[in-house]
Scaffold this active site. Structure first.
Site, PDB file in Angstrom:
ATOM      1  N   ASP A  58     -28.352  -7.488 -32.593  1.00 26.71           N
ATOM      2  CA  ASP A  58     -28.492  -8.159 -33.994  1.00 26.71           C
ATOM      3  C   ASP A  58     -28.169  -9.493 -33.734  1.00 26.71           C
ATOM      4  O   ASP A  58     -27.932 -10.166 -32.668  1.00 26.71           O
ATOM      5  CB  ASP A  58     -27.456  -7.588 -34.942  1.00 26.71           C
ATOM      6  CG  ASP A  58     -25.919  -7.605 -34.369  1.00 26.71           C
ATOM      7  OD1 ASP A  58     -25.751  -7.807 -33.221  1.00 26.71           O
ATOM      8  OD2 ASP A  58     -24.993  -7.570 -35.302  1.00 26.71           O
ATOM      9  N   TYR A  96     -26.698 -13.378 -33.113  1.00 25.10           N
ATOM     10  CA  TYR A  96     -25.408 -13.974 -32.836  1.00 25.10           C
ATOM     11  C   TYR A  96     -24.644 -14.463 -34.446  1.00 25.10           C
ATOM     12  O   TYR A  96     -25.376 -14.724 -35.299  1.00 25.10           O
ATOM     13  CB  TYR A  96     -25.693 -15.243 -32.023  1.00 25.10           C
ATOM     14  CG  TYR A  96     -26.043 -15.319 -30.623  1.00 25.10           C
ATOM     15  CD1 TYR A  96     -25.516 -14.630 -29.851  1.00 25.10           C
ATOM     16  CD2 TYR A  96     -27.233 -15.911 -30.350  1.00 25.10           C
ATOM     17  CE1 TYR A  96     -26.094 -14.268 -28.587  1.00 25.10           C
ATOM     18  CE2 TYR A  96     -27.971 -15.818 -29.140  1.00 25.10           C
ATOM     19  CZ  TYR A  96     -27.197 -14.906 -28.168  1.00 25.10           C
ATOM     20  OH  TYR A  96     -27.681 -14.821 -26.912  1.00 25.10           O
ATOM     21  N   PHE A 150     -31.486 -13.449 -28.396  1.00 27.19           N
ATOM     22  CA  PHE A 150     -30.995 -13.803 -27.351  1.00 27.19           C
ATOM     23  C   PHE A 150     -31.002 -15.487 -27.418  1.00 27.19           C
ATOM     24  O   PHE A 150     -30.442 -16.157 -26.419  1.00 27.19           O
ATOM     25  CB  PHE A 150     -31.424 -13.523 -25.987  1.00 27.19           C
ATOM     26  CG  PHE A 150     -31.212 -11.952 -25.707  1.00 27.19           C
ATOM     27  CD1 PHE A 150     -30.104 -11.526 -25.530  1.00 27.19           C
ATOM     28  CD2 PHE A 150     -32.113 -11.080 -25.850  1.00 27.19           C
ATOM     29  CE1 PHE A 150     -29.883 -10.270 -25.005  1.00 27.19           C
ATOM     30  CE2 PHE A 150     -32.117  -9.749 -25.529  1.00 27.19           C
ATOM     31  CZ  PHE A 150     -31.029  -9.412 -25.168  1.00 27.19           C
ATOM     32  N   HIS A 190     -28.028  -4.106 -19.917  1.00 25.82           N
ATOM     33  CA  HIS A 190     -27.817  -5.234 -20.518  1.00 25.82           C
ATOM     34  C   HIS A 190     -27.395  -6.459 -19.937  1.00 25.82           C
ATOM     35  O   HIS A 190     -26.484  -6.365 -18.807  1.00 25.82           O
ATOM     36  CB  HIS A 190     -27.108  -5.122 -21.710  1.00 25.82           C
ATOM     37  CG  HIS A 190     -27.166  -6.038 -22.938  1.00 25.82           C
ATOM     38  ND1 HIS A 190     -26.367  -7.194 -23.130  1.00 25.82           N
ATOM     39  CD2 HIS A 190     -27.928  -6.111 -24.157  1.00 25.82           C
ATOM     40  CE1 HIS A 190     -26.958  -7.470 -24.040  1.00 25.82           C
ATOM     41  NE2 HIS A 190     -27.724  -7.021 -24.912  1.00 25.82           N
TER      42      HIS A 190
END
Length: 238
Positions: free
Chosen positions: A67, A69, A80, A187
């Site tokens: 989701d 920031y 990102f 990740h």
């Protein structure tokens, strides 16, 4: 659901499929309530930035996030990515570190990935909005149904590189066609980057696959160009 005027018709057709109508209606109602009660990121006019910058017929790479920031000024509708001039979050910093180790791209390039999106890199979060300072607060409200439809449309493309970072993104692997290149790893967050993200070299692997199949390569260094341009424009507006 209210879709932006600049949304390409190819994505509009995907999101307006009859089977998505009820989910879209419920999600729209939820977002209206949320925006009246709290600050929601990204701003309403940036929710679909990933689709606006990367039409379906140009998709060559998909990078899946979770989701947006959730702090002020960070979310810009691209997984990102943060706008030029904004402090780079830890996961993105690790992405840029791996980019440097992989292909030698500058590490001081800033955090805007718009240059990737403009080359067919779909930077898609599975949930497209979030309440300020409350990570995952819009999970399970309908976005996953719509973004699954987006991913199915990308999966129907001839050749695509899917970068699936982390366990949540990795679970999407089973639904993807074998003709694509699927790059799964840990990740890039500080908690897991050393457990398989660093050293995975996804950017050179993606370009090798794209070149072998006549799809053209991505200039991954264009994040640097975009970021420096954004910083210059910001300085000129002060």
């Amino acid at each position: 659901m209210d879709l932006p005027a600049g949304l390409p018709d190819c994505w509009r057709d995907v999101l307006q499929q009859p089977e998505l109508a009820e989910t879209a209606r419920q999600l729209q109602s939820f977002l209206e309530q949320e925006r009246s009660a709290a600050e929601i990121f990204p701003p309403a006019d940036r929710v679909f930035t990933a689709l606006e910058l990367t039409p379906l017929d140009s998709v060559r790479v998909v990078i899946v996030g979770q989701d947006p920031y959730h702090d002020q000024g960070q979310a810009e509708g691209l997984s990102f990515s943060v706008p030029g001039g904004v402090r780079i979050p830890p996961s993105l910093r690790n992405i840029l570190r791996e980019l440097h180790q992989d292909i030698g791209a500058p590490q001081d390039s800033g955090g805007s990935l718009r240059g990737w999106a403009q080359q067919g890199v779909l930077l898609l979060n599975t949930v497209l909005t979030v309440r300020a300072h409350e990570a995952n607060s819009h999970r399970g409200k309908g976005w996953e149904t719509l973004t699954s439809a987006i991913l199915r449309a990308a999966n129907a493309r001839p050749r695509v590189v899917f970068m699936l970072w982390g366990a949540a993104a990795g679970r999407l692997r089973d639904g993807l066609h074998e003709r694509h290149l699927i790059l799964s790893s840990a990740h890039p967050s500080p908690l897991s980057a050393r457990r398989g993200f660093f050293g995975s070299r996804p950017f050179s692997a993606a370009n090798k696959f794209l070149q072998e199949h006549g799809c053209g390569v991505v200039d991954w260094t264009r994040t640097a160009i975009s970021a420096h341009r954004s910083l210059s424009e910001d300085a000129g507006n002060d």
